[in-house]
Motif scaffolding. Structure first.
Motif, mmCIF file in Angstrom:
data_model
loop_
_atom_site.group_PDB
_atom_site.id
_atom_site.type_symbol
_atom_site.label_atom_id
_atom_site.label_comp_id
_atom_site.label_asym_id
_atom_site.label_seq_id
_atom_site.Cartn_x
_atom_site.Cartn_y
_atom_site.Cartn_z
ATOM 1 N N PHE A 1 2.549 -10.515 -4.295
ATOM 2 C CA PHE A 1 2.347 -10.443 -2.769
ATOM 3 C C PHE A 1 0.986 -9.948 -2.750
ATOM 4 C CE2 PHE A 1 2.953 -8.468 1.452
ATOM 5 C CZ PHE A 1 4.144 -9.183 1.802
ATOM 6 N N PHE A 2 -0.035 -10.344 -1.649
ATOM 7 C CA PHE A 2 -1.162 -9.624 -1.641
ATOM 8 C C PHE A 2 -1.277 -8.239 -1.300
ATOM 9 C CE2 PHE A 2 -2.548 -8.408 2.782
ATOM 10 C CZ PHE A 2 -1.514 -8.965 3.669
ATOM 11 N N THR A 3 -2.398 -7.719 -1.696
ATOM 12 C CA THR A 3 -2.366 -6.234 -1.561
ATOM 13 C C THR A 3 -3.660 -5.664 -0.796
ATOM 14 O OG1 THR A 3 -0.890 -5.899 -3.732
ATOM 15 C CG2 THR A 3 -2.516 -3.934 -3.146
ATOM 16 N N ARG A 4 -3.513 -4.830 0.051
ATOM 17 C CA ARG A 4 -4.547 -4.489 0.683
ATOM 18 C C ARG A 4 -4.600 -2.856 1.042
ATOM 19 N NH1 ARG A 4 -8.802 -2.447 2.106
ATOM 20 N NH2 ARG A 4 -10.221 -3.185 3.883
ATOM 21 N N ASN A 5 -5.350 -2.071 0.021
ATOM 22 C CA ASN A 5 -5.257 -0.605 -0.074
ATOM 23 C C ASN A 5 -6.633 -0.237 0.553
ATOM 24 O OD1 ASN A 5 -2.718 -0.843 -1.104
ATOM 25 N ND2 ASN A 5 -3.311 -0.525 -3.319
ATOM 26 N N HIS A 6 -6.697 0.698 1.296
ATOM 27 C CA HIS A 6 -7.962 1.339 1.663
ATOM 28 C C HIS A 6 -8.131 2.690 0.723
ATOM 29 C CE1 HIS A 6 -6.995 -0.707 5.073
ATOM 30 N NE2 HIS A 6 -8.305 -0.887 5.715
ATOM 31 N N LEU A 7 -7.289 3.101 -0.045
ATOM 32 C CA LEU A 7 -7.310 4.550 -0.626
ATOM 33 C C LEU A 7 -6.532 4.262 -1.931
ATOM 34 C CD1 LEU A 7 -6.550 6.591 2.563
ATOM 35 C CD2 LEU A 7 -8.872 6.642 1.473
ATOM 36 N N THR B 1 6.568 -12.384 7.750
ATOM 37 C CA THR B 1 5.272 -12.543 7.215
ATOM 38 C C THR B 1 4.130 -11.586 7.618
ATOM 39 O OG1 THR B 1 5.531 -14.859 6.937
ATOM 40 C CG2 THR B 1 3.398 -14.249 6.974
ATOM 41 N N LEU B 2 3.563 -11.023 6.423
ATOM 42 C CA LEU B 2 2.545 -9.996 6.726
ATOM 43 C C LEU B 2 1.386 -10.661 6.565
ATOM 44 C CD1 LEU B 2 3.388 -6.436 5.389
ATOM 45 C CD2 LEU B 2 1.117 -7.146 5.719
ATOM 46 N N GLN B 3 0.376 -10.546 7.471
ATOM 47 C CA GLN B 3 -1.070 -10.993 7.396
ATOM 48 C C GLN B 3 -2.182 -9.898 7.827
ATOM 49 O OE1 GLN B 3 -3.550 -15.195 8.675
ATOM 50 N NE2 GLN B 3 -2.617 -13.994 10.094
ATOM 51 N N CYS B 4 -2.962 -9.934 6.967
ATOM 52 C CA CYS B 4 -4.230 -9.028 7.073
ATOM 53 C C CYS B 4 -5.150 -9.687 8.194
ATOM 54 C CB CYS B 4 -5.060 -8.797 5.822
ATOM 55 S SG CYS B 4 -6.318 -7.592 6.061
ATOM 56 N N ALA B 5 -5.785 -8.862 9.133
ATOM 57 C CA ALA B 5 -6.506 -9.410 10.132
ATOM 58 C C ALA B 5 -7.841 -9.954 9.523
ATOM 59 C CB ALA B 5 -7.210 -8.015 11.009
ATOM 60 N N LEU C 1 0.944 8.575 3.340
ATOM 61 C CA LEU C 1 0.764 9.830 2.378
ATOM 62 C C LEU C 1 -0.515 9.557 1.340
ATOM 63 C CD1 LEU C 1 4.359 10.434 2.096
ATOM 64 C CD2 LEU C 1 2.589 11.996 3.151
ATOM 65 N N ASP C 2 -1.361 8.596 1.633
ATOM 66 C CA ASP C 2 -2.350 8.064 0.878
ATOM 67 C C ASP C 2 -3.584 8.809 1.890
ATOM 68 O OD1 ASP C 2 -1.848 6.393 2.985
ATOM 69 O OD2 ASP C 2 -3.087 4.746 2.009
ATOM 70 N N SER C 3 -4.582 9.609 0.924
ATOM 71 C CA SER C 3 -5.650 10.273 1.743
ATOM 72 C C SER C 3 -6.857 10.132 0.889
ATOM 73 C CB SER C 3 -5.360 11.687 1.935
ATOM 74 O OG SER C 3 -4.933 12.362 0.872
ATOM 75 N N HIS D 1 1.286 -2.006 9.479
ATOM 76 C CA HIS D 1 2.665 -1.731 8.820
ATOM 77 C C HIS D 1 2.322 -0.550 7.772
ATOM 78 C CE1 HIS D 1 4.176 -6.148 9.139
ATOM 79 N NE2 HIS D 1 3.439 -5.897 10.357
ATOM 80 N N VAL D 2 2.377 0.452 8.221
ATOM 81 C CA VAL D 2 1.870 1.828 7.337
ATOM 82 C C VAL D 2 2.494 1.960 6.004
ATOM 83 C CG1 VAL D 2 1.428 4.262 7.400
ATOM 84 C CG2 VAL D 2 0.687 2.598 9.264
ATOM 85 N N LYS D 3 1.835 1.995 4.934
ATOM 86 C CA LYS D 3 2.504 2.080 3.714
ATOM 87 C C LYS D 3 2.878 3.774 3.402
ATOM 88 C CE LYS D 3 -0.382 -0.688 1.717
ATOM 89 N NZ LYS D 3 -0.768 -1.859 0.546
HETATM 90 N N1 MTE Z 1 -0.731 1.685 4.818
HETATM 91 C C1 MTE Z 1 -1.590 2.806 4.105
HETATM 92 N N2 MTE Z 1 -0.798 4.091 4.022
HETATM 93 N N3 MTE Z 1 -2.731 2.572 3.636
HETATM 94 C C2 MTE Z 1 -3.259 1.375 3.556
HETATM 95 O O1 MTE Z 1 -4.518 1.295 3.100
HETATM 96 N N4 MTE Z 1 -3.425 -0.938 4.642
HETATM 97 C C3 MTE Z 1 -2.898 -1.622 5.600
HETATM 98 C C4 MTE Z 1 -1.307 -1.953 5.841
HETATM 99 N N5 MTE Z 1 -0.991 -0.417 5.462
HETATM 100 C C5 MTE Z 1 -2.831 0.166 4.497
HETATM 101 C C6 MTE Z 1 -1.596 0.531 4.889
HETATM 102 C C7 MTE Z 1 -3.340 -3.049 5.865
HETATM 103 S S1 MTE Z 1 -4.978 -3.344 6.658
HETATM 104 C C8 MTE Z 1 -2.685 -4.078 5.682
HETATM 105 S S2 MTE Z 1 -3.186 -5.714 5.894
HETATM 106 C C9 MTE Z 1 -1.391 -4.096 5.028
HETATM 107 O O2 MTE Z 1 -1.197 -2.560 4.707
HETATM 108 C C10 MTE Z 1 -1.145 -4.662 3.523
HETATM 109 O O3 MTE Z 1 0.318 -4.672 3.020
HETATM 110 P P1 MTE Z 1 0.309 -4.855 1.728
HETATM 111 O O4 MTE Z 1 -0.808 -4.213 0.666
HETATM 112 O O5 MTE Z 1 1.779 -4.531 1.360
HETATM 113 O O6 MTE Z 1 0.218 -6.483 1.554
#
Ligand code: MTE
Ligand code: MO
Length: 372
Positions: free
Chosen positions: A41-47, A88-92, A148-150, A204-206
């Motif tokens: 599954f694609f992964t998009r993390n900022h932190l 389906t989850l899609q990144c912008a 809870l990521d920072s 979709h905040v993780k």
């Molecule tokens: N939630 C948190 N806490 N931190 C993140 O960096 N990235 C967001 C979103 N939720 C993000 C997040 C973005 S931009 C996208 S596209 C999706 O999570 C990606 O979800 P996935 O990594 O499960 O595919």
């Protein structure tokens, strides 16, 4: 190194950035299954990925004035009715690399794989908000989520959605704790993430830590200063982020995953494969495929689940069998999808180019050579 504790990842993933980790499955794996296997599954993390202890994890729900704030353990969350939905989850930024070819943009070079589909299960956000005493209100219009990521300054990832969507049981917004029958993998938000069907991935905040209902959108950078669309003539000197709404529902999208651009194929029968999806629960009703750069079109066969009207949250995979006329040296394969509001994709990228490279949904084009 704040990333030293990040989880292991699947070797098939195409990595766009290692720290923070951003990766997409290769096209041929992406459409091998209707439900994307968790490891690809694609992964998009900022932190950096937080390492949360499920036993001490608490989700803080801020109550309304006169209501009740909740501090929910995982066990508490399991007591709400369990709701399951395929989304389906899609990144912008999916397909941003095609915008880069028109003119430079700021962002990760996603190809066609910043999109995936899973069966999510969890508590409905509307049930949890109701338990805290929240109701639809005219002054408090947004539900804000904090991860809870920072970053090193302690700033957490955050985003918000309209309260009306959060409170609507038919919108099926989840506080998800399962992905394809497993606990969420760490990269995808363990132990709890928000799933907002039909809405851009960024909401979709993780690793969800806090939910509150506010009069304004989340003050997070990612809500206010990112994930917005602009005219092609807006540049970094003239951009006014407050002038554009945050992206929520996404437009109609499709892409070809097989064959791939630049490939050499045998003459005779070919199979063209791909995916199509639209935001807001709009169903894909048709995918048109051309082998001659858009002069003539064939309707592709749609595979995968047909979901209820207004709630078509997941993609359709599609394929087209065609025969390549003898003597043909190359094919210009194009796809475009139509949703049930008859929204269509734009034919070229330049008129929808924007400085952040978001909402890249022009006709997808693949050029292949044919062995003589
Ligand atoms: N939630 C948190 N806490 N931190 C993140 O960096 N990235 C967001 C979103 N939720 C993000 C997040 C973005 S931009 C996208 S596209 C999706 O999570 C990606 O979800 P996935 O990594 O499960 O595919
Ligand atoms: Mo994203």
């Amino acid at each position: 190194d704040p990333y030293a504790d990040d989880p292991m990842r699947h070797p098939a993933l195409k990595v766009n950035s290692q720290c923070p980790f951003n990766a997409e499955p290769p096209p041929e794996l992406l459409t091998e299954n209707y439900i994307t296997p968790n490891p690809i599954f694609f992964t998009r993390n900022h932190l950096p990925v937080p390492n949360l202890d499920p036993d001490t994890y608490r989700l803080h729900i801020v109550g309304p004035p006169g209501g009740q704030s909740l501090s929910l353990s995982l066990g508490d969350l399991y007591k709400f009715p369990k709701h399951e939905v395929t989304v389906t989850l899609q990144c912008a930024g999916n397909r941003r690399s095609e915008m880069t070819r028109v003119k430079e943009v700021k962002g990760l070079e996603w190809r066609t794989g910043a999109i995936s589909t899973a069966r999510w299960a969890g508590a409905r956000l509307c049930d949890v908000l109701a338990q805290a005493g929240h109701q639809l209100s005219e002054t408090e219009a947004h539900v804000c989520f904090e991860g809870l990521d920072s970053d090193p300054t302690g700033t957490a990832y955050g985003a918000s959605i309209p309260l009306a969507r959060a409170m609507d049981p038919e919108a099926e917004v989840l506080l998800a704790y399962e992905m394809n029958g497993q606990p969420l993998p760490r990269d995808h938000g363990f132990p709890v993430r928000v799933v907002v069907p039909g809405v851009v991935g960024a909401r979709h905040v993780k690793w969800l830590g806090r939910v509150s209902v506010e009069s304004e959108e989340s003050c997070s950078h990612w809500q206010r200063r990112d994930y917005k669309g602009f005219s092609p003539s807006v540049d970094w000197d003239t951009v006014d982020f407050d002038s554009a709404p945050s992206i929520q529902e996404l437009p109609i999208q499709s892409a070809i995953t097989e064959p791939q651009d630049g490939e050499t194929i045998e003459p005779g029968e070919i199979t063209v494969k791909g995916y199509a999806w639209s935001g807001g629960g709009r169903a894909v009703i048709r995918v048109d495929v051309s082998l001659d750069g858009g002069l003539t079109w064939h309707a592709a066969d749609l595979d995968g689940e047909e979901q209820p009207p207004r709630k078509a949250w997941a993609w359709r995979l599609w394929q087209l069998q065609a025969s390549v006329p003898a003597g043909q040296k190359e094919l210009n394969i194009v796809c475009k999808a139509v949703d049930d509001s008859y929204n269509v994709q734009p034919d070229t990228v330049a008129p929808i180019w924007n400085l952040r490279g978001v909402l890249s949904n022009a006709w997808h084009r693949v050029h292949v050579h044919i062995t003589p």
